[in-house]
Design a protein around this motif. Structure first.
Motif, PDB file in Angstrom:
ATOM      1  N   TYR A 122      35.924  46.842  36.161  1.00 44.60           N
ATOM      2  CA  TYR A 122      34.556  46.322  36.265  1.00 44.60           C
ATOM      3  C   TYR A 122      34.218  46.064  37.738  1.00 44.60           C
ATOM      4  N   TRP A 123      35.125  45.405  38.452  1.00 46.40           N
ATOM      5  CA  TRP A 123      34.936  45.098  39.870  1.00 46.40           C
ATOM      6  C   TRP A 123      34.725  46.385  40.670  1.00 46.40           C
ATOM      7  N   PRO A 342      46.076  39.772  45.310  1.00 44.90           N
ATOM      8  CA  PRO A 342      46.815  39.444  44.086  1.00 44.90           C
ATOM      9  C   PRO A 342      46.374  40.317  42.914  1.00 44.90           C
ATOM     10  N   GLY A 345      47.111  39.604  39.242  1.00 46.06           N
ATOM     11  CA  GLY A 345      46.814  38.287  38.689  1.00 46.06           C
ATOM     12  C   GLY A 345      45.471  38.129  38.001  1.00 46.06           C
ATOM     13  N   CYS A 346      44.612  39.170  38.019  1.00 42.82           N
ATOM     14  CA  CYS A 346      43.239  39.011  37.509  1.00 42.82           C
ATOM     15  C   CYS A 346      43.211  38.450  36.080  1.00 42.82           C
ATOM     16  N   CYS A 349      42.952  34.464  34.713  1.00 44.75           N
ATOM     17  CA  CYS A 349      41.707  33.788  34.341  1.00 44.75           C
ATOM     18  C   CYS A 349      40.868  34.672  33.434  1.00 44.75           C
ATOM     19  N   HIS A 350      40.859  35.979  33.738  1.00 49.83           N
ATOM     20  CA  HIS A 350      40.005  36.880  32.970  1.00 49.83           C
ATOM     21  C   HIS A 350      40.717  37.375  31.725  1.00 49.83           C
ATOM     22  N   ARG A 357      33.085  34.424  28.174  1.00 50.00           N
ATOM     23  CA  ARG A 357      32.522  34.678  29.504  1.00 50.00           C
ATOM     24  C   ARG A 357      33.544  35.333  30.442  1.00 50.00           C
ATOM     25  N   PHE A 379      31.229  37.838  48.268  1.00 51.26           N
ATOM     26  CA  PHE A 379      31.826  37.200  47.099  1.00 51.26           C
ATOM     27  C   PHE A 379      32.826  38.148  46.432  1.00 51.26           C
ATOM     28  N   MET A 380      32.387  39.382  46.198  1.00 48.99           N
ATOM     29  CA  MET A 380      33.202  40.321  45.416  1.00 48.99           C
ATOM     30  C   MET A 380      34.557  40.563  46.081  1.00 48.99           C
ATOM     31  N   TRP A 384      38.333  39.107  45.033  1.00 48.70           N
ATOM     32  CA  TRP A 384      39.507  39.940  44.768  1.00 48.70           C
ATOM     33  C   TRP A 384      40.715  39.425  45.560  1.00 48.70           C
ATOM     34  N   PRO A 387      41.087  34.903  44.714  1.00 44.10           N
ATOM     35  CA  PRO A 387      40.386  34.486  43.493  1.00 44.10           C
ATOM     36  C   PRO A 387      40.543  32.994  43.208  1.00 44.10           C
ATOM     37  N   GLN A 388      41.600  32.382  43.741  1.00 41.16           N
ATOM     38  CA  GLN A 388      41.806  30.952  43.463  1.00 41.16           C
ATOM     39  C   GLN A 388      40.864  30.090  44.300  1.00 41.16           C
ATOM     40  N   TRP A 391      35.256  31.729  43.688  1.00 38.67           N
ATOM     41  CA  TRP A 391      34.828  32.106  42.345  1.00 38.67           C
ATOM     42  C   TRP A 391      33.639  31.282  41.896  1.00 38.67           C
TER      43      TRP A 391
HETATM   44  C1  HEC Z   1      41.400  31.684  39.333  1.00 40.90           C
HETATM   45  C2  HEC Z   1      40.816  32.368  38.229  1.00 40.90           C
HETATM   46  C3  HEC Z   1      40.347  33.810  38.489  1.00 40.90           C
HETATM   47  C4  HEC Z   1      41.114  34.857  38.920  1.00 40.90           C
HETATM   48  C5  HEC Z   1      42.600  34.905  39.240  1.00 40.90           C
HETATM   49  C6  HEC Z   1      40.218  36.001  39.006  1.00 40.90           C
HETATM   50  N1  HEC Z   1      38.954  35.638  38.641  1.00 40.90           N
HETATM   51 FE1  HEC Z   1      37.309  36.849  38.632  1.00 40.90          FE
HETATM   52  N2  HEC Z   1      36.129  35.246  38.193  1.00 40.90           N
HETATM   53  C7  HEC Z   1      36.578  33.969  37.874  1.00 40.90           C
HETATM   54  C8  HEC Z   1      35.443  33.141  37.545  1.00 40.90           C
HETATM   55  C9  HEC Z   1      35.515  31.684  37.138  1.00 40.90           C
HETATM   56  C10 HEC Z   1      34.290  33.961  37.689  1.00 40.90           C
HETATM   57  C11 HEC Z   1      32.840  33.587  37.440  1.00 40.90           C
HETATM   58  C12 HEC Z   1      32.196  33.237  38.728  1.00 40.90           C
HETATM   59  C13 HEC Z   1      30.741  32.868  38.548  1.00 40.90           C
HETATM   60  O1  HEC Z   1      30.131  33.300  37.590  1.00 40.90           O
HETATM   61  O2  HEC Z   1      30.257  32.156  39.424  1.00 40.90           O
HETATM   62  C14 HEC Z   1      34.755  35.266  38.103  1.00 40.90           C
HETATM   63  C15 HEC Z   1      33.926  36.340  38.359  1.00 40.90           C
HETATM   64  C16 HEC Z   1      34.360  37.619  38.589  1.00 40.90           C
HETATM   65  C17 HEC Z   1      33.491  38.752  38.805  1.00 40.90           C
HETATM   66  C18 HEC Z   1      31.976  38.704  38.978  1.00 40.90           C
HETATM   67  C19 HEC Z   1      31.204  39.234  37.867  1.00 40.90           C
HETATM   68  C20 HEC Z   1      30.988  38.291  36.736  1.00 40.90           C
HETATM   69  O3  HEC Z   1      30.832  38.796  35.636  1.00 40.90           O
HETATM   70  O4  HEC Z   1      30.943  37.077  36.956  1.00 40.90           O
HETATM   71  C21 HEC Z   1      34.282  39.844  38.920  1.00 40.90           C
HETATM   72  C22 HEC Z   1      33.848  41.282  39.109  1.00 40.90           C
HETATM   73  C23 HEC Z   1      35.653  39.401  38.842  1.00 40.90           C
HETATM   74  N3  HEC Z   1      35.657  38.051  38.632  1.00 40.90           N
HETATM   75  C24 HEC Z   1      36.776  40.217  38.971  1.00 40.90           C
HETATM   76  C25 HEC Z   1      38.066  39.717  39.194  1.00 40.90           C
HETATM   77  C26 HEC Z   1      39.182  40.529  39.616  1.00 40.90           C
HETATM   78  C27 HEC Z   1      39.133  42.035  39.852  1.00 40.90           C
HETATM   79  C28 HEC Z   1      40.246  39.703  39.753  1.00 40.90           C
HETATM   80  C29 HEC Z   1      41.665  40.062  40.232  1.00 40.90           C
HETATM   81  C30 HEC Z   1      41.765  40.625  41.557  1.00 40.90           C
HETATM   82  C31 HEC Z   1      39.802  38.370  39.404  1.00 40.90           C
HETATM   83  N4  HEC Z   1      38.480  38.433  39.083  1.00 40.90           N
HETATM   84  C32 HEC Z   1      40.620  37.277  39.423  1.00 40.90           C
HETATM   85  C33 HEC Z   1      37.900  33.554  37.880  1.00 40.90           C
HETATM   86  C34 HEC Z   1      38.982  34.304  38.320  1.00 40.90           C
END
Ligand code: HEC
Length: 391
Positions: A122-123, A342, A345-346, A349-350, A357, A379-380, A384, A387-388, A391
């Motif tokens: 997705y990212w 990392p 590690g995605c 949380c995801h 959500r 942000f994006m 990546w 992420p800790q 976000w």
């Molecule tokens: C520590 C927990 C955590 C980790 C680890 C994490 N994310 Fe997220 N991510 C979140 C949260 C919470 C949001 C929602 C942020 C917001 O809406 O403001 C988010 C939002 C996003 C979004 C934005 C789009 C959306 O639908 O909100 C993307 C794309 C995304 N993450 C990709 C990734 C990827 C790729 C990784 C691994 C490299 C990753 N995340 C690791 C917690 C995390």
């Protein structure tokens, strides 16, 4: 089996060809298990991990072989460049097709990361339109086009039909036609290169086993910083987006887009503006001697080494060290900018236990009004890499 001198010359070319075959084979297996529907894609990948460990290993082989293939074609290029292959009279097409082959290779990497459609996919999908947005005139409309044209099915068609077709046509001009004219043809060529490629194949098999993509959430949930400092096959494409971590607007596009494109174009037309000087033997003077050997001061300093090693071994060592240094200059920065990512590690949380959500990529994924973060490169890319924190 005695290996011909000419084979060592394009050692990495041969490695690349074999890895390409590995990719076709492993990719064919994966298409049997992959489901390109938005809500099923990741589930089909997870099913492999939960139920079919051999296929899961094949998937990780496909990831790692992709990285090795990219390294092999870059090494192949470095060696051809240092050997000044672009000066050969009849190898302009060889050179051009070689450079053009990088385009489908990148296409494979981009579409390949998107296909599993977890949050990494997705990212990446959202970053492609952002990547071209800053281009003058066409940027915004190209970006809109990419967003509206995206479907997983189209990405799959690109990955398993269009890009392989383009690659095979270019490979046909680049190597197949010449190799097939030799005695033994392509089969002998592949057979001869197999023992040379074995160490790489072994490394890929071990890496695929030791460093698989963690896809077993929610049964096994990784830690948020998993993957930090651990090489992942996905590093290669991240390098295109890293400039967004440090720069904004035009400066980011300069490093992420313009500079790579300019380097690419200059290299593609290299044979068309370099001058050839003919030596006595009819070969090119430039190709007969190593550039470093022609510099007097260097020869003087190195004379004792040359004596100790003998002319042949000395020339070989020099060539090896040059290739080594140039590749370090290229791959060093890749490591330097990607090692903090990392990537594994995605899912910490995801994943679905964290709520809908954060479970599957949202149905509103293309909508940049609903999801304003998507068009915010800082942000994006920040998310990546950290992420800790971001976000
Ligand atoms: C520590 C927990 C955590 C980790 C680890 C994490 N994310 Fe997220 N991510 C979140 C949260 C919470 C949001 C929602 C942020 C917001 O809406 O403001 C988010 C939002 C996003 C979004 C934005 C789009 C959306 O639908 O909100 C993307 C794309 C995304 N993450 C990709 C990734 C990827 C790729 C990784 C691994 C490299 C990753 N995340 C690791 C917690 C995390």
């Amino acid at each position: 089996m005695k290996i011909k001198q000419a084979h060592w010359h394009h050692f990495f070319g041969g490695v690349a060809l074999l890895l390409l075959i590995i990719q076709i084979l492993s990719g064919s297996v994966l298409t049997m298990f992959y489901d390109p529907h938005l809500n099923e894609a990741y589930a089909s990948v997870q099913k492999i991990y939960n139920e079919l460990s051999v296929v899961a290993w094949i998937r990780d082989t496909h990831r790692w072989a992709a990285l090795f293939l990219m390294v092999a074609v870059i090494m192949h290029f470095i060696r051809s460049f240092l050997r000044k292959d672009y000066l050969n009279r009849d190898s302009k097409t060889l050179w051009l097709t070689g450079i053009l082959l990088y385009l489908p290779m990148l296409g494979f990497l981009f579409t390949g990361v998107i296909l599993p459609w977890e949050w990494r996919g997705y990212w990446f999908m959202e970053m492609v339109p952002n990547y071209v947005y800053e281009l003058p005139l066409i940027g915004p409309s190209l970006s809109d086009f990419l967003i509206s044209a995206f479907t997983l099915n189209r990405t799959l068609v690109m990955h398993v039909c269009i890009l392989p077709a383009v690659t095979l046509v270019l490979m046909g001009i680049h190597t197949f036609t010449r190799v097939m004219k030799r005695t033994g043809g392509l089969t002998l060529y592949v057979l001869e290169h197999t023992p040379l490629t074995l160490p790489f194949l072994l490394a890929i098999a071990v890496l695929a086993y030791a460093l698989p993509m963690p896809s077993q959430d929610p049964a096994i949930i990784p830690m948020p910083l998993d993957g930090e400092n651990i090489p992942t096959a996905e590093w290669f494409i991240l390098i295109f987006y890293v400039p967004y971590l440090y720069f904004k607007g035009f400066m980011a596009t300069l490093f992420a887009f313009y500079i790579p494109v300019i380097i690419f174009l200059v290299l593609a037309i290299f044979p068309y503006f370099t001058r050839r000087r003919r030596g006595k033997s009819g070969r090119n003077i430039e190709q007969e001697t190593h550039p470093i050997e022609r510099s007097g001061a260097f020869t003087k300093i190195m004379a004792p080494f040359q004596k100790a090693l003998g002319a042949r071994a000395y020339a070989k060592t020099l060539a090896f060290l040059t290739v080594f240094l140039v590749s370090m200059v290229l791959f060093g920065p890749l490591y330097a900018v990607s090692h903090k990512s990392p990537t594994y590690g995605c899912n910490s949380c995801h994943n679905i236990t964290a709520g809908l959500r954060l479970g599957l990529p949202p149905a509103t994924f293309k909508d940049r009004v609903m999801n304003p973060n998507l068009k915010d490169n800082t942000f994006m890319v920040g998310h990546w890499f950290y992420p800790q924190v971001i976000w």
